[in-house]
Design a protein around this motif. Sequence first.
Motif, PDB file in Angstrom:
ATOM      1  N   LYS A  21      27.517  47.745  50.634  1.00 18.39           N
ATOM      2  CA  LYS A  21      26.889  46.431  50.571  1.00 18.39           C
ATOM      3  C   LYS A  21      27.862  45.370  51.057  1.00 18.39           C
ATOM      4  O   LYS A  21      29.061  45.443  50.774  1.00 18.39           O
ATOM      5  CB  LYS A  21      26.470  46.107  49.131  1.00 18.39           C
ATOM      6  CG  LYS A  21      25.244  46.853  48.648  1.00 18.39           C
ATOM      7  CD  LYS A  21      24.851  46.373  47.261  1.00 18.39           C
ATOM      8  CE  LYS A  21      23.571  47.047  46.788  1.00 18.39           C
ATOM      9  NZ  LYS A  21      23.180  46.573  45.441  1.00 18.39           N
ATOM     10  N   THR A  79      36.610  38.605  48.937  1.00 13.67           N
ATOM     11  CA  THR A  79      35.574  38.563  47.909  1.00 13.67           C
ATOM     12  C   THR A  79      35.621  39.815  47.050  1.00 13.67           C
ATOM     13  O   THR A  79      35.999  40.878  47.510  1.00 13.67           O
ATOM     14  CB  THR A  79      34.169  38.434  48.539  1.00 13.67           C
ATOM     15  OG1 THR A  79      33.193  38.470  47.505  1.00 13.67           O
ATOM     16  CG2 THR A  79      33.901  39.552  49.527  1.00 13.67           C
ATOM     17  N   THR A 104      28.463  40.969  51.691  1.00 13.64           N
ATOM     18  CA  THR A 104      28.009  39.616  51.390  1.00 13.64           C
ATOM     19  C   THR A 104      27.910  38.808  52.682  1.00 13.64           C
ATOM     20  O   THR A 104      28.313  39.275  53.755  1.00 13.64           O
ATOM     21  CB  THR A 104      29.014  38.921  50.455  1.00 13.64           C
ATOM     22  OG1 THR A 104      30.268  38.788  51.143  1.00 13.64           O
ATOM     23  CG2 THR A 104      29.224  39.727  49.177  1.00 13.64           C
ATOM     24  N   THR A 105      27.375  37.608  52.570  1.00 18.48           N
ATOM     25  CA  THR A 105      27.287  36.721  53.735  1.00 18.48           C
ATOM     26  C   THR A 105      28.673  36.440  54.295  1.00 18.48           C
ATOM     27  O   THR A 105      28.868  36.413  55.514  1.00 18.48           O
ATOM     28  CB  THR A 105      26.612  35.389  53.341  1.00 18.48           C
ATOM     29  OG1 THR A 105      25.318  35.673  52.814  1.00 18.48           O
ATOM     30  CG2 THR A 105      26.491  34.474  54.546  1.00 18.48           C
ATOM     31  N   ARG A 106      29.630  36.249  53.399  1.00 18.04           N
ATOM     32  CA  ARG A 106      31.006  35.981  53.836  1.00 18.04           C
ATOM     33  C   ARG A 106      31.547  37.154  54.646  1.00 18.04           C
ATOM     34  O   ARG A 106      32.228  36.965  55.668  1.00 18.04           O
ATOM     35  CB  ARG A 106      31.895  35.733  52.622  1.00 18.04           C
ATOM     36  CG  ARG A 106      33.371  35.499  52.985  1.00 18.04           C
ATOM     37  CD  ARG A 106      34.243  35.366  51.756  1.00 18.04           C
ATOM     38  NE  ARG A 106      33.886  34.179  50.993  1.00 18.04           N
ATOM     39  CZ  ARG A 106      34.498  33.821  49.867  1.00 18.04           C
ATOM     40  NH1 ARG A 106      35.479  34.589  49.385  1.00 18.04           N
ATOM     41  NH2 ARG A 106      34.140  32.732  49.210  1.00 18.04           N
ATOM     42  N   GLN A 107      31.249  38.363  54.223  1.00 16.69           N
ATOM     43  CA  GLN A 107      31.746  39.531  54.932  1.00 16.69           C
ATOM     44  C   GLN A 107      31.057  39.719  56.282  1.00 16.69           C
ATOM     45  O   GLN A 107      31.661  40.201  57.234  1.00 16.69           O
ATOM     46  CB  GLN A 107      31.585  40.765  54.052  1.00 16.69           C
ATOM     47  CG  GLN A 107      32.539  40.751  52.862  1.00 16.69           C
ATOM     48  CD  GLN A 107      32.203  41.782  51.814  1.00 16.69           C
ATOM     49  OE1 GLN A 107      31.061  42.231  51.721  1.00 16.69           O
ATOM     50  NE2 GLN A 107      33.180  42.155  51.012  1.00 16.69           N
ATOM     51  N   ILE A 108      29.787  39.320  56.374  1.00 19.06           N
ATOM     52  CA  ILE A 108      29.084  39.358  57.659  1.00 19.06           C
ATOM     53  C   ILE A 108      29.741  38.386  58.635  1.00 19.06           C
ATOM     54  O   ILE A 108      29.937  38.690  59.818  1.00 19.06           O
ATOM     55  CB  ILE A 108      27.588  39.031  57.473  1.00 19.06           C
ATOM     56  CG1 ILE A 108      26.901  40.161  56.690  1.00 19.06           C
ATOM     57  CG2 ILE A 108      26.911  38.830  58.830  1.00 19.06           C
ATOM     58  CD1 ILE A 108      25.466  39.860  56.322  1.00 19.06           C
ATOM     59  N   VAL A 109      30.093  37.201  58.135  1.00 16.62           N
ATOM     60  CA  VAL A 109      30.804  36.219  58.961  1.00 16.62           C
ATOM     61  C   VAL A 109      32.151  36.797  59.405  1.00 16.62           C
ATOM     62  O   VAL A 109      32.550  36.658  60.565  1.00 16.62           O
ATOM     63  CB  VAL A 109      31.012  34.903  58.180  1.00 16.62           C
ATOM     64  CG1 VAL A 109      31.931  33.958  58.960  1.00 16.62           C
ATOM     65  CG2 VAL A 109      29.672  34.233  57.911  1.00 16.62           C
ATOM     66  N   SER A 145      31.706  39.242  62.140  1.00 17.94           N
ATOM     67  CA  SER A 145      31.380  38.544  63.382  1.00 17.94           C
ATOM     68  C   SER A 145      32.643  38.004  64.049  1.00 17.94           C
ATOM     69  O   SER A 145      32.819  38.114  65.267  1.00 17.94           O
ATOM     70  CB  SER A 145      30.400  37.387  63.099  1.00 17.94           C
ATOM     71  OG  SER A 145      29.201  37.884  62.529  1.00 17.94           O
ATOM     72  N   THR A 165      32.883  41.087  45.639  1.00 22.63           N
ATOM     73  CA  THR A 165      31.537  41.649  45.547  1.00 22.63           C
ATOM     74  C   THR A 165      31.343  42.831  46.486  1.00 22.63           C
ATOM     75  O   THR A 165      30.252  43.280  46.701  1.00 22.63           O
ATOM     76  CB  THR A 165      30.485  40.564  45.887  1.00 22.63           C
ATOM     77  OG1 THR A 165      30.748  40.060  47.202  1.00 22.63           O
ATOM     78  CG2 THR A 165      30.543  39.438  44.887  1.00 22.63           C
TER      79      THR A 165
END
Length: 303
Positions: A122, A291, A124-129, A132, A293
């Motif tokens: 899984k 993070t 988080t949004t931060r990890q997707i950023v 990228s 999470t």
Amino acid sequence: MHKQENKTKYFIGMLVAMLIWGVAWTSGKAMAEHSNPQLAAFWRYFISFITILPVIYFMKTPLKADRIGWIYMLAAGLLVALFNYLFFAGLTHGQAGYGGTMVTSIAPILTYIMSIVLLGTKVTTRQIVALSIGMFGAMILLRIPTEGFGFLNLDSSYFLEAAVVWASVTILAQKASKRVDPMMYTLVVFGVAAFMNIWFALPFEPFNLQALDAIFWWNALFIGVMAGTFSTALFFISASKIGAHQTGVFLFIVPVGAIISSWFFYDETILLSTVMGCTMSFVAVMLFNSTRTFRLKKAKPIL
């Protein structure tokens, strides 16, 4: 205060290990120039395998693993043998500083992507950023904005393939970590890699020692003993004390050793794209690990 002092020596140990791994790229280029990828690949891990045996003995490493653990180790050994060949083949055609930077910077990004796809990790949004940013950094490292798909030439393709293989090795190491001691894992991987690489080296008479000059042997000893056995042991000991969270960041010291040593010994140019791409990958790893999470789904194991 005492705890911090104790931790400081492990930080220094990790720093030394990473710098040696970086210099190994330049040393590997010298090996490849004074032999060929097949011979260099065999001797690198054969020396590491022989010299890690006394380390295993003195560390009293438990030499046991379950069936699944053995499968992971054997698979990792085969992949490391392939990585070893790509390492030296790439250095035969390309620059040591660029290769060391590309593999070290791109492999962690690929590892995260493979963890998401294969392990159901899984994010988080931060990890997707973060991913990228890392992927954009990889594009800069590959010089895609300026040269398009020019990275598919011999100078870069070996290094890109090596990064993919190393990411796969990292996934296997993660899977094996709960089933076998890290040093036992390293011993088996070294042994399997050396055994596989010897079959490709046999046509070139690997045990005709006099056919290889002093430059080859000094660099083989440096990579086999210092970058292989010594730095690997130092890495695992230090990583166990400072934690996995900070270990990943230290890997970005490797390009520093590779770039500086290749500039010093081979007068290789330090490109702005290399520095920018490496920096963006470093930021991505920092952000990805910042993070708490980050966790795994409950998924059926692959093996």
